[in-house]
Design an enzyme around this catalytic site. Sequence first.
Site, PDB file in Angstrom:
ATOM      1  N   CYS A 113      -4.877  17.224  18.831  1.00 23.96           N
ATOM      2  CA  CYS A 113      -5.556  16.628  19.922  1.00 23.96           C
ATOM      3  C   CYS A 113      -6.909  16.142  19.593  1.00 23.96           C
ATOM      4  O   CYS A 113      -6.988  15.344  18.631  1.00 23.96           O
ATOM      5  CB  CYS A 113      -5.254  17.517  21.088  1.00 23.96           C
ATOM      6  SG  CYS A 113      -6.054  16.664  22.445  1.00 23.96           S
ATOM      7  N   HIS A 140       0.152  18.695  21.496  1.00 22.44           N
ATOM      8  CA  HIS A 140      -0.160  19.975  21.472  1.00 22.44           C
ATOM      9  C   HIS A 140       1.082  20.726  20.933  1.00 22.44           C
ATOM     10  O   HIS A 140       1.971  21.016  21.599  1.00 22.44           O
ATOM     11  CB  HIS A 140      -0.810  20.880  22.451  1.00 22.44           C
ATOM     12  CG  HIS A 140      -2.226  20.643  22.691  1.00 22.44           C
ATOM     13  ND1 HIS A 140      -2.887  21.177  22.413  1.00 22.44           N
ATOM     14  CD2 HIS A 140      -2.546  19.581  23.535  1.00 22.44           C
ATOM     15  CE1 HIS A 140      -4.345  20.636  22.865  1.00 22.44           C
ATOM     16  NE2 HIS A 140      -3.919  19.677  23.426  1.00 22.44           N
ATOM     17  N   GLU A 188       1.675  23.570  19.510  1.00 18.00           N
ATOM     18  CA  GLU A 188       1.657  25.011  19.985  1.00 18.00           C
ATOM     19  C   GLU A 188       1.832  25.337  21.354  1.00 18.00           C
ATOM     20  O   GLU A 188       1.991  26.471  21.715  1.00 18.00           O
ATOM     21  CB  GLU A 188       0.410  25.573  19.610  1.00 18.00           C
ATOM     22  CG  GLU A 188      -0.888  25.355  20.661  1.00 18.00           C
ATOM     23  CD  GLU A 188      -1.658  23.932  20.387  1.00 18.00           C
ATOM     24  OE1 GLU A 188      -1.028  23.000  19.665  1.00 18.00           O
ATOM     25  OE2 GLU A 188      -2.833  23.760  21.009  1.00 18.00           O
TER      26      GLU A 188
END
Lengths: 252, 199
Positions: free
Chosen positions: B77, B178, B180
């Site tokens: 990001c 993202h 994650e």
Amino acid sequence: MLAKRIIPCLDIKDNRVVKGIHFRDLKDAGDPVAQASIYDEEGADELVFLDITASKQKRKTLIELVRRIADVLTIPFTVGGGIKSIDDIYDILKAGADKVSINTSAVKNPKLIEKAVFEFGRQCIVVSIDALKKNEWYEVYIYGGTKPTRLDAYEWSKKVVELGAGEILLTSIDADGAQKGYDIELTKNISSIVNVPVIASGGAGTLKHIYDVLTIGKADAALMASILHYGKYSIREIKEYLLSRGINVRPI
Amino acid sequence: MKFTILDYSVGNLFSITNAFRKEGIDTVISSSIRDLYESDAIILPGVGSFPAAMKKIKDIKKILIEIKKEKYFLGVCLGLQLFFENSTEGRTLTQGLGFLEGRVDELPDNVKKPHMGWNKVNDKGSILLEDVDFSYFYFAHSYIVFPKDKEIIRGSTYYGVEFPSIIEKDNIFGTQFHPEKSGRDGRKVIKNFIRKVRG
């Protein structure tokens, strides 16, 4: 194309889920970590945790809980309930939450929104608005929907976006818990006047209710609690229905 | 193998740390010169603003530029955006790391901002997308990158405009989303990066 989001909401009190989920093989139905993990696996796009604990010990136990939840989740989650300061937000984000939702404190101290956005970025600051329908307007309520503010929900929505809020979590107090459908008018109007995503909350009882708020209501996401917790529909069923009616949702 | 998460933010670094830990990698959160030199891979996390992050790493910018060819990099990001030459985020134009040619600018005004939620990434020969099932990932951003060299765009996403959502150039990898926070497919992206670093 950006997918519409399905977001389960868990109310937490003293570290336990208040409205439990009726899952068959879940050993501890009140454990928020176990429930969060199940919704993640089932295909929820995000989760919202609303802490309604009122004790002084709250902050410490909440931070610990956020960390445990962050440890198991692979999707974003928002934490709300009694957040009053930049320090509160810092602690919650640092423990692993992706966003915080502020409600009463935003009304009492609108500068908090501005400061929080400056510190942490607008993508993690959600302003939660609880609105009650009056004759000609919607009034904003605080303290869990118990105290009127004289604020007009439309004006307040514009204001919080000006202050930098990245998202609005909009709850219709009338519709909440009734399972008779979201307040389409309220959602549509607010979604049309702000240029940030709007999460509709309150009233989901059928699959069509969810479809309606995401289409006619122009909501970017639908938040729900009872309809999922009591096993009426699974996230998969909701998503399959929406897909069959041409709504773009994240495949699971 | 040493994986360092570059420390330039006050937000949630738990998720990215946790995502690597689940793949068996214990990361270090640091901005010390020693950790940077010792690293095999450096991860630029996705929380904070462009000007604030550049301010925090201004003292190590030179070091990062010096080692940019020797280490693997993953930008998430904002982290991806920092690889570029400059950004319009904030009141004035801010210089980035300049690893990649191009700039960072805001999404168009005909869409709601931030671009928040799950969106599809169209694969343009990305290493990071290997074995991914649905290619839906979680986004939360208002700015996008404009690389000069279009060849480095290995994934793109539509939101008002078609924008680069994956960048890959030699040892430099970046995602506008993202990983994650992106469920199973996100985990695969992290796995693919780790596999690349391990060679």
